[in-house]
Structure formats: C-alpha cells, structure tokens
Scaffold this motif. Structure first.
Motif, short mmCIF file in Angstrom:
data_model
loop_
_atom_site.label_atom_id
_atom_site.label_comp_id
_atom_site.label_asym_id
_atom_site.label_seq_id
_atom_site.Cartn_x
_atom_site.Cartn_y
_atom_site.Cartn_z
N TYR A 62 0.83 -1.20 0.00
CA TYR A 62 0.00 0.00 0.00
C TYR A 62 0.86 1.24 0.00
O TYR A 62 2.06 1.20 0.29
N ASN A 63 0.23 2.35 -0.31
CA ASN A 63 0.91 3.64 -0.35
C ASN A 63 0.88 4.28 1.04
O ASN A 63 -0.19 4.56 1.57
N LYS A 66 -0.98 7.66 2.18
CA LYS A 66 -2.41 7.71 2.51
C LYS A 66 -2.58 7.41 4.00
O LYS A 66 -2.69 6.26 4.42
N ASN A 95 7.18 5.51 -2.04
CA ASN A 95 5.73 5.53 -1.85
C ASN A 95 5.14 4.27 -1.22
O ASN A 95 4.14 4.34 -0.53
N ASN A 96 5.75 3.15 -1.51
CA ASN A 96 5.10 1.87 -1.20
C ASN A 96 5.67 1.14 0.01
O ASN A 96 6.89 1.08 0.18
N LYS A 121 -10.00 0.55 0.98
CA LYS A 121 -9.58 1.16 -0.30
C LYS A 121 -8.12 1.56 -0.24
O LYS A 121 -7.66 2.06 0.78
N GLY A 122 -7.42 1.34 -1.33
CA GLY A 122 -6.04 1.81 -1.42
C GLY A 122 -4.99 0.72 -1.29
O GLY A 122 -3.82 0.97 -1.54
N ILE A 123 -5.42 -0.48 -0.87
CA ILE A 123 -4.45 -1.58 -0.82
C ILE A 123 -4.22 -2.04 -2.25
O ILE A 123 -5.15 -2.39 -2.97
N LYS A 124 -2.94 -2.01 -2.68
CA LYS A 124 -2.62 -2.32 -4.06
C LYS A 124 -2.51 -3.82 -4.30
O LYS A 124 -2.69 -4.30 -5.42
N TYR A 125 -2.15 -4.54 -3.25
CA TYR A 125 -1.94 -5.98 -3.39
C TYR A 125 -2.28 -6.63 -2.06
O TYR A 125 -1.90 -6.12 -1.01
#
Ligand code: NI
Length: 134
Positions: A62-63, A66, A95-96, A121-125
């Motif tokens: 995640y970023n 945020k 960022n990650n 919301k916002g979790i990329k993986y």
C-alpha cells in the motif's frame, strides 16, 4: 518423482482462450503445469476452509502517504491482535510499503480479517498463503 498420469478435459472454446491468455501472462511453460498448480491451490484452499486452526502469511502492499489507510490498517490489526502472531513492515520505495502479517487461528477469523482488508480502499496488493493446518 511422482508418476505422471494423463487425462482429458473438455471446456468451452472461450474458456480455453481465456485460460491460454492467463497461462501466457503468468509465464507457465505448459497447460499441465498451470492446471496442476490451480488444482493444488483449490485443494489447499478447501483444506484450510474446513480446518479448525490454520497458520499462514498475509502480504499487503500500500501507499504509506495515505494516512487514513495506514491508520485503518493499524486499527484492523489491533482488532485482530489475538490472531496476529507478528508483522513485518518493509519500506519498498518512496511511496510503497509491504507488510507481511503472520496469523494463526480459526479459519473463520482469518477469513473475516481477509474480507475486512479487501474492503479497505487503497491496498494495491493483498494475498494470503496458508502454510499449515491442524
Ligand atoms: Ni513503509
């Protein structure tokens, strides 16, 4: 080495095309290798959904900019403190963030935690690998 046995399956053309596209994207060398892994995964999933207690690892990316997301993830982990054995945070780049969360407990609670994480919301993986079952 275990013995190989050949079997034939019949599928709709469109499903075969989708499957072949999937195989290409995933770099599987053969259909057999892809089918074998998918069967193993399905069997393991079946096993862990019927096992009372399991252990495994969740991986999240995640970023970290945020802040709401970071706070939400911390709140969720505190909510499930009895399930979480340990977690490791890795700063992947500017960022990650990658977080590995080791869990052990009843499969229903682990499923519940996964479902809650899916809703963030916002979790990329997000992935869960069950390791052992009792
Ligand atoms: Ni980080």
């Amino acid at each position: 080495m275990s013995q190989l046995k050949r079997f034939t399956i019949s599928l709709e053309k469109t499903l075969i095309k989708q499957f072949d596209d999937y195989i290409r994207r995933q770099n599987y060398p053969t259909r057999s290798k892809a089918v074998g892994e998918l069967i193993q995964k399905a069997l393991l999933e079946k096993e862990w959904t019927t096992a009372r207690d399991i252990a495994g690892v969740m991986v999240l990316v995640y970023n970290h900019h945020k802040r709401d997301l970071v706070n939400r993830l911390t709140d969720i982990q505190h909510q499930f403190y009895q399930l979480i054995i340990s977690s490791q945070h890795i700063h992947l780049d500017h960022n990650n963030c990658l977080e590995m969360i080791a869990v052990r407990g009843h499969y229903r609670l682990i499923k519940n935690l996964i479902e809650i994480l899916h809703s963030v919301k916002g979790i990329k993986y997000l992935d869960f690998s069950p390791a052992i079952s009792q």
